[in-house]
Design a protein around this motif. Structure first.
Motif, PDB file in Angstrom:
ATOM      1  N   ILE A 196       6.089   0.119 -23.366  1.00 58.69           N
ATOM      2  CA  ILE A 196       5.618  -1.262 -23.485  1.00 58.69           C
ATOM      3  C   ILE A 196       4.330  -1.395 -24.297  1.00 58.69           C
ATOM      4  N   ARG A 197       3.914  -0.322 -24.959  1.00 55.59           N
ATOM      5  CA  ARG A 197       2.679  -0.372 -25.744  1.00 55.59           C
ATOM      6  C   ARG A 197       2.863  -1.208 -27.008  1.00 55.59           C
ATOM      7  N   THR A 198       1.852  -1.221 -27.843  1.00 51.65           N
ATOM      8  CA  THR A 198       1.881  -2.008 -29.078  1.00 51.65           C
ATOM      9  C   THR A 198       2.345  -1.146 -30.252  1.00 51.65           C
ATOM     10  N   PRO A 199       2.809  -1.786 -31.328  1.00 51.78           N
ATOM     11  CA  PRO A 199       3.197  -1.010 -32.512  1.00 51.78           C
ATOM     12  C   PRO A 199       2.069  -0.106 -33.027  1.00 51.78           C
ATOM     13  N   ARG A 200       0.833  -0.553 -32.947  1.00 50.84           N
ATOM     14  CA  ARG A 200      -0.296   0.283 -33.380  1.00 50.84           C
ATOM     15  C   ARG A 200      -0.359   1.563 -32.537  1.00 50.84           C
ATOM     16  N   GLU A 201      -0.130   1.429 -31.237  1.00 51.28           N
ATOM     17  CA  GLU A 201      -0.138   2.599 -30.354  1.00 51.28           C
ATOM     18  C   GLU A 201       1.059   3.507 -30.635  1.00 51.28           C
ATOM     19  N   ARG A 237       3.622  -7.685 -25.093  1.00 54.56           N
ATOM     20  CA  ARG A 237       2.968  -8.944 -25.436  1.00 54.56           C
ATOM     21  C   ARG A 237       3.936  -9.966 -26.029  1.00 54.56           C
ATOM     22  N   ARG A 238       5.151  -9.546 -26.289  1.00 56.80           N
ATOM     23  CA  ARG A 238       6.142 -10.462 -26.853  1.00 56.80           C
ATOM     24  C   ARG A 238       6.379 -11.632 -25.918  1.00 56.80           C
ATOM     25  N   ALA A 248      14.153  -9.527 -24.672  1.00 55.29           N
ATOM     26  CA  ALA A 248      14.252  -8.266 -25.418  1.00 55.29           C
ATOM     27  C   ALA A 248      14.640  -7.124 -24.480  1.00 55.29           C
ATOM     28  N   LEU A 249      14.078  -7.120 -23.285  1.00 54.55           N
ATOM     29  CA  LEU A 249      14.428  -6.101 -22.286  1.00 54.55           C
ATOM     30  C   LEU A 249      15.907  -6.217 -21.916  1.00 54.55           C
ATOM     31  N   THR A 250      16.357  -7.434 -21.686  1.00 54.03           N
ATOM     32  CA  THR A 250      17.759  -7.665 -21.324  1.00 54.03           C
ATOM     33  C   THR A 250      18.692  -7.235 -22.451  1.00 54.03           C
ATOM     34  N   GLU A 293       9.016   3.919 -36.553  1.00 55.40           N
ATOM     35  CA  GLU A 293       9.325   3.392 -37.885  1.00 55.40           C
ATOM     36  C   GLU A 293       9.864   1.982 -37.717  1.00 55.40           C
ATOM     37  N   GLY A 294       9.124   1.029 -38.208  1.00 52.55           N
ATOM     38  CA  GLY A 294       9.627  -0.336 -38.156  1.00 52.55           C
ATOM     39  C   GLY A 294       8.621  -1.303 -37.596  1.00 52.55           C
ATOM     40  N   ASP A 295       9.012  -2.546 -37.638  1.00 49.52           N
ATOM     41  CA  ASP A 295       8.171  -3.607 -37.142  1.00 49.52           C
ATOM     42  C   ASP A 295       8.738  -4.260 -35.901  1.00 49.52           C
ATOM     43  N   ALA A 296       9.901  -3.796 -35.443  1.00 52.93           N
ATOM     44  CA  ALA A 296      10.509  -4.387 -34.256  1.00 52.93           C
ATOM     45  C   ALA A 296       9.678  -4.019 -33.034  1.00 52.93           C
ATOM     46  N   GLY A 297       9.977  -4.643 -31.944  1.00 54.57           N
ATOM     47  CA  GLY A 297       9.273  -4.316 -30.722  1.00 54.57           C
ATOM     48  C   GLY A 297       8.977  -5.532 -30.024  1.00 54.57           C
TER      49      GLY A 297
END
Length: 160
Positions: free
Chosen positions: A63-68, A84-85, A91-93, A156-160
């Protein structure tokens, strides 16, 4: 004016007291931010979380951030979803499916955010949320995923 009155009114003493109060306040805020809430649900060590995720016994969510994720990598078997989304539950579902009784383990950096989100998801009707209190970087609960040497892959990517 006595010597004690002069000392008690000195600007130096006032600054020392203000500095001490600032340090105490900073420490209190730090302790609050680094102390996870009590979560009465299930808990897993990082080793057991890894084993269970790879075996398909639990869905592990980082559940961390893309930066992490970019900084340390994502644990093998984990699905990255930034907590934070605004649409986190959706998204979890999308990852775990509609069954809210499915075992879902949450991991963050040091176990604070995962414990808080575990409470929130339990209140939202998920019945099998499991916290990984060691986190990726270690906490009072243990050394953490990275220090234990569990497998990681690059984000790799911007999803999350």
């Amino acid at each position: 004016m006595s010597v004690s009155q002069a000392v008690s009114r000195s600007p130096t003493r006032r600054w020392v007291l203000l500095g001490a109060a600032a340090v105490a306040g900073t420490w209190a805020v730090r302790e609050y931010r680094l102390t996870p809430p009590d979560y009465a649900g299930g808990k897993l060590s990082v080793s057991n979380a890894h084993r269970s995720a790879v075996a398909g016994e639990v869905v592990l969510i980082d559940i961390r951030t893309p930066r992490e994720w970019r900084a340390s990598g994502i644990g093998e078997g984990a699905h990255p979803i930034d907590m934070r989304r605004a649409d986190f539950v959706q998204a979890l579902t999308a990852v775990v499916g509609p069954d809210r009784s499915q075992p879902i383990a949450l991991i963050c950096a040091r176990g604070v955010r995962s414990a808080r989100l575990s409470l929130h998801l339990t209140e939202a009707g998920f019945t099998n949320i499991i916290d990984v209190p060691e986190g990726m970087l270690g906490s009072r609960a243990g050394p953490g995923w990275v220090r234990v040497g569990l497998p990681l892959h690059d984000y790799e990517g911007d999803a999350g």
